[in-house]
Design an enzyme around this catalytic site. Structure first.
Site, PDB file in Angstrom:
ATOM      1  N   HIS A  63       0.838  -1.207   0.000  1.00  0.00           N
ATOM      2  CA  HIS A  63       0.000   0.000   0.000  1.00  0.00           C
ATOM      3  C   HIS A  63       0.870   1.253   0.000  1.00  0.00           C
ATOM      4  CE1 HIS A  63      -2.860   2.899   2.086  1.00  0.00           C
ATOM      5  NE2 HIS A  63      -3.396   2.649   0.920  1.00  0.00           N
ATOM      6  N   HIS A  88      -7.755   7.725  -4.321  1.00  0.00           N
ATOM      7  CA  HIS A  88      -8.305   6.412  -4.697  1.00  0.00           C
ATOM      8  C   HIS A  88      -9.477   6.543  -5.668  1.00  0.00           C
ATOM      9  CE1 HIS A  88      -6.444   5.762  -0.695  1.00  0.00           C
ATOM     10  NE2 HIS A  88      -6.045   4.641  -1.246  1.00  0.00           N
ATOM     11  N   ARG A 163       1.356  20.697  -2.168  1.00  0.00           N
ATOM     12  CA  ARG A 163       1.345  19.242  -2.147  1.00  0.00           C
ATOM     13  C   ARG A 163       0.882  18.828  -0.748  1.00  0.00           C
ATOM     14  NH1 ARG A 163       0.234  14.304  -1.707  1.00  0.00           N
ATOM     15  NH2 ARG A 163       1.597  12.765  -2.683  1.00  0.00           N
ATOM     16  N   CYS A 208       9.603  19.080  -4.393  1.00  0.00           N
ATOM     17  CA  CYS A 208       8.967  17.804  -4.078  1.00  0.00           C
ATOM     18  C   CYS A 208       9.842  16.651  -4.589  1.00  0.00           C
ATOM     19  CB  CYS A 208       7.598  17.745  -4.740  1.00  0.00           C
ATOM     20  SG  CYS A 208       6.736  16.195  -4.420  1.00  0.00           S
ATOM     21  N   TYR A 343       9.345   7.479   0.328  1.00  0.00           N
ATOM     22  CA  TYR A 343      10.552   8.238  -0.053  1.00  0.00           C
ATOM     23  C   TYR A 343      11.787   7.362  -0.163  1.00  0.00           C
ATOM     24  CZ  TYR A 343       7.553  12.159   0.002  1.00  0.00           C
ATOM     25  OH  TYR A 343       6.531  12.989  -0.311  1.00  0.00           O
TER      26      TYR A 343
HETATM   27  N1  LIG Z   1       2.132  18.177   7.498  1.00  0.00           N
HETATM   28  C1  LIG Z   1       2.424  18.054   6.187  1.00  0.00           C
HETATM   29  N2  LIG Z   1       3.595  18.504   5.747  1.00  0.00           N
HETATM   30  C2  LIG Z   1       3.920  18.371   4.444  1.00  0.00           C
HETATM   31  C3  LIG Z   1       3.063  17.734   3.533  1.00  0.00           C
HETATM   32  C4  LIG Z   1       1.803  17.289   4.021  1.00  0.00           C
HETATM   33  O1  LIG Z   1       0.960  16.760   3.295  1.00  0.00           O
HETATM   34  N3  LIG Z   1       1.529  17.454   5.363  1.00  0.00           N
HETATM   35  N4  LIG Z   1       3.468  17.558   2.232  1.00  0.00           N
HETATM   36  C5  LIG Z   1       4.917  17.528   2.023  1.00  0.00           C
HETATM   37  C6  LIG Z   1       5.334  17.450   0.642  1.00  0.00           C
HETATM   38  S1  LIG Z   1       5.286  15.936  -0.096  1.00  0.00           S
HETATM   39  C7  LIG Z   1       5.873  18.534   0.003  1.00  0.00           C
HETATM   40  S2  LIG Z   1       6.513  18.378  -1.539  1.00  0.00           S
HETATM   41  C8  LIG Z   1       5.843  19.858   0.621  1.00  0.00           C
HETATM   42  C9  LIG Z   1       4.962  20.776  -0.193  1.00  0.00           C
HETATM   43  O2  LIG Z   1       4.934  22.049   0.353  1.00  0.00           O
HETATM   44  P1  LIG Z   1       3.940  23.148  -0.212  1.00  0.00           P
HETATM   45  O3  LIG Z   1       2.577  22.556  -0.298  1.00  0.00           O
HETATM   46  O4  LIG Z   1       4.026  24.297   0.723  1.00  0.00           O
HETATM   47  O5  LIG Z   1       4.483  23.501  -1.562  1.00  0.00           O
HETATM   48  O6  LIG Z   1       5.343  19.852   1.937  1.00  0.00           O
HETATM   49  C10 LIG Z   1       5.602  18.705   2.687  1.00  0.00           C
HETATM   50  N5  LIG Z   1       5.110  18.879   4.031  1.00  0.00           N
HETATM   51 MO   LIG Z   2       6.395  16.088  -2.087  1.00  0.00          MO
END
Ligand SMILES: Nc1nc2c(c(=O)[nH]1)N[C@H]1C(S)=C(S)[C@@H](COP(=O)(O)O)O[C@H]1N2
Ligand SMILES: [Mo]
Length: 477
Positions: A63, A88, A163, A208, A343
């Site tokens: 998953h 989903h 994101r 990202c 990641y």
């Molecule tokens: N708490 C939290 N932090 C997070 C995320 C999230 O979904 N929740 N997304 C992460 C991801 S995958 C990325 S690429 C960046 C995106 O930051 P932005 O939305 O400010 O561009 O925040 C990160 N921090």
């Molecule tokens: Mo991301």
């Protein structure tokens, strides 16, 4: 079986009716909600969706959202979870390719209204700029649009890529507290107390981990949103140095040197949690901040209001938004964003996660050297370059004939950053004389450690679609 059939046949007057009854029973096993609820363990996991019952036991490890997330739904209906994690339902392949083959039967007591009143959790998400390139709105995944990247070395807040893994959390600011724990010592700060601490400003680019994933999908399918190159933006962040906060909770450089503290854990209000190496957290040149301002304003809701962790030079996910707590440890934090597949940069020859031991693979922290061609017109080619780890950009090479000949681009904004603490991107441009019609343009950057972007995407392709820094190519029609 044959036996039963004969008996039934002989005791019935309608032959067709009986055969019908039988074949239906064979095709569709029937289970009640109660039957399903008993299959709620790691090694025996069923779920329902609509009137269907699925055995997801063999899928749990694969998953993409992590084992813990899918385990929330086992023994029950997927509906309340899929209402939150809309990736989903936004993607019909997930239903057809993944869930459908796991069907084992139907509900005998199916109630179409059972999950009807589960609310849309995205109802309070902020209104967003129409110029963003949206991949999804629930959760929000949107890129900064190509046309606005080169106009602003510092990306305006409303044009920043977004994101999110979840709905944007609703936060009661009056009761908000940041907690910092270190063994038996702890510190709790309200927002106003926090803002009274000594602050620092840092300009940092965030990229990202899945930026440019789309190009990988031409090689082979990856897991994740098919991002172009716009999941990268830059801001000036203002906040308190993490090092100062940790020292306040009695973390010492000696603790890190001796390996008593190896990782710093961070948890966010939306449930995301990550960790970074203690060396980065405590490094006086590391510039890790707990920010409360983004480009001079309170951080917007989408980008982490009220507090966001800024880990300059590290992949997007480590910059967690809506930060609520900090902890010290000798281990990495658990959860999909750190120890799960999300990641993990797998080798290009691994097409099946089951073939690797995820625990042995390092999670992405610093990112490799990157550059992209953003704007091309008849007289100039423009783009950005950036490298993780604060490594500055020493050079960008550009070819306008698909790699036969090369020229050095002129570095512009960002050029004069400290080469060991170059947290923000460097813009570049190349003046052109020739007509670029039908030409393939390529760019590649070199960082201050003399790492160069790899030429071939095939050799860095990976199942999760991370770290695509292969030569960026654009064909001009
Ligand atoms: N708490 C939290 N932090 C997070 C995320 C999230 O979904 N929740 N997304 C992460 C991801 S995958 C990325 S690429 C960046 C995106 O930051 P932005 O939305 O400010 O561009 O925040 C990160 N921090
Ligand atoms: Mo991301």
């Amino acid at each position: 079986m044959f036996y039963k059939k004969t008996i039934l046949l002989s005791s019935s007057c309608s032959l067709i009716g009986v055969i019908d009854m039988f074949s239906k029973k064979n095709k569709e096993n029937k289970y009640s909600y109660e039957d399903v609820s008993k299959h709620n363990k790691l090694n025996d996991a069923w779920v329902t969706y609509g009137k269907n019952v699925y055995n997801v036991t063999n899928f749990i490890n694969e998953h993409p959202g992590g084992q813990d997330k899918i385990m929330l739904a086992v023994g029950k209906g997927l509906e309340p979870y899929w209402n939150t994690y809309k990736q989903h339902t936004n993607d019909p392949d997930i239903f057809n390719d993944i869930l459908k083959p796991m069907k084992i039967g139907e509900l005998s007591d199916y109630d179409p209204h059972k999950y009807k009143n589960t609310k849309d959790p995205y109802i309070n998400d902020p209104i967003r700029d129409y110029r963003l390139n949206f991949h999804s709105t629930s959760p929000c995944i949107a890129e900064t649009c190509k046309n606005s990247i080169m106009d602003n070395w510092i990306t305006p807040n409303e044009l920043w890529y977004v994101r999110n893994y979840h709905p944007v959390p609703n936060i009661d600011i009056n009761n908000f507290e940041l907690s910092i724990f270190n063994n038996d010592k702890s510190l709790k700060l309200s927002l106003s107390e926090f803002k009274k601490l000594k602050t620092k400003k840092i300009v940092s680019t965030i990229q990202c981990g899945g930026n440019r994933r789309r190009e990988y999908n031409n090689i082979d399918k990856t897991i994740g949103t098919s991002l172009n190159f716009g999941a990268i933006s830059t801001a000036e962040w203002e906040g308190v140095l993490l090092r100062d906060l940790l020292i306040n909770t009695k973390v010492t450089d000696q603790d890190v040197l001796e390996g008593k503290i190896k990782h710093i854990h961070f948890e966010a209000i939306d449930g995301v949690k990550i960790s970074i190496p203690a060396e980065k957290a405590m490094n006086i040149y590391g510039d890790v901040l707990i920010a409360f301002k983004m480009n001079g304003e309170d951080i917007p809701k989408d980008h982490g209001y009220p507090l966001r962790l800024i880990v300059p030079g590290h992949v997007g996910i480590r910059n967690i938004k809506w930060l609520k707590s900090i902890n010290t440890s000798d281990q990495e934090i658990d959860g999909t964003w750190q120890r799960g597949i999300s990641y993990k940069g797998l080798p290009h020859y691994i097409k099946d996660v089951k073939k690797v031991n995820l625990q042995e693979i390092a999670s992405v922290q610093e990112m490799p050297v990157q550059s992209c061609i953003v704007d091309v017109n008849s007289s100039v080619i423009k783009g950005f370059a950036w490298c993780g780890g604060g490594r500055g950009i020493v050079r960008v090479d550009v070819s306008t004939d698909n790699g036969k000949t090369w020229e050095e681009a002129v570095l512009k904004e960002g050029k004069y950053q400290n080469p060991s603490r170059a947290w923000a991107w460097t813009f570049w441009e190349l003046k052109v004389k020739d007509d670029l019609k039908n030409k393939t343009i390529i760019c590649k950057a070199t960082d201050s450690s003399y790492n160069i972007q790899p030429e071939k995407i095939e050799n860095i392709w990976n199942l999760r679609g991370l770290n695509n820094n292969s030569w960026h190519k654009i064909h001009i029609k």
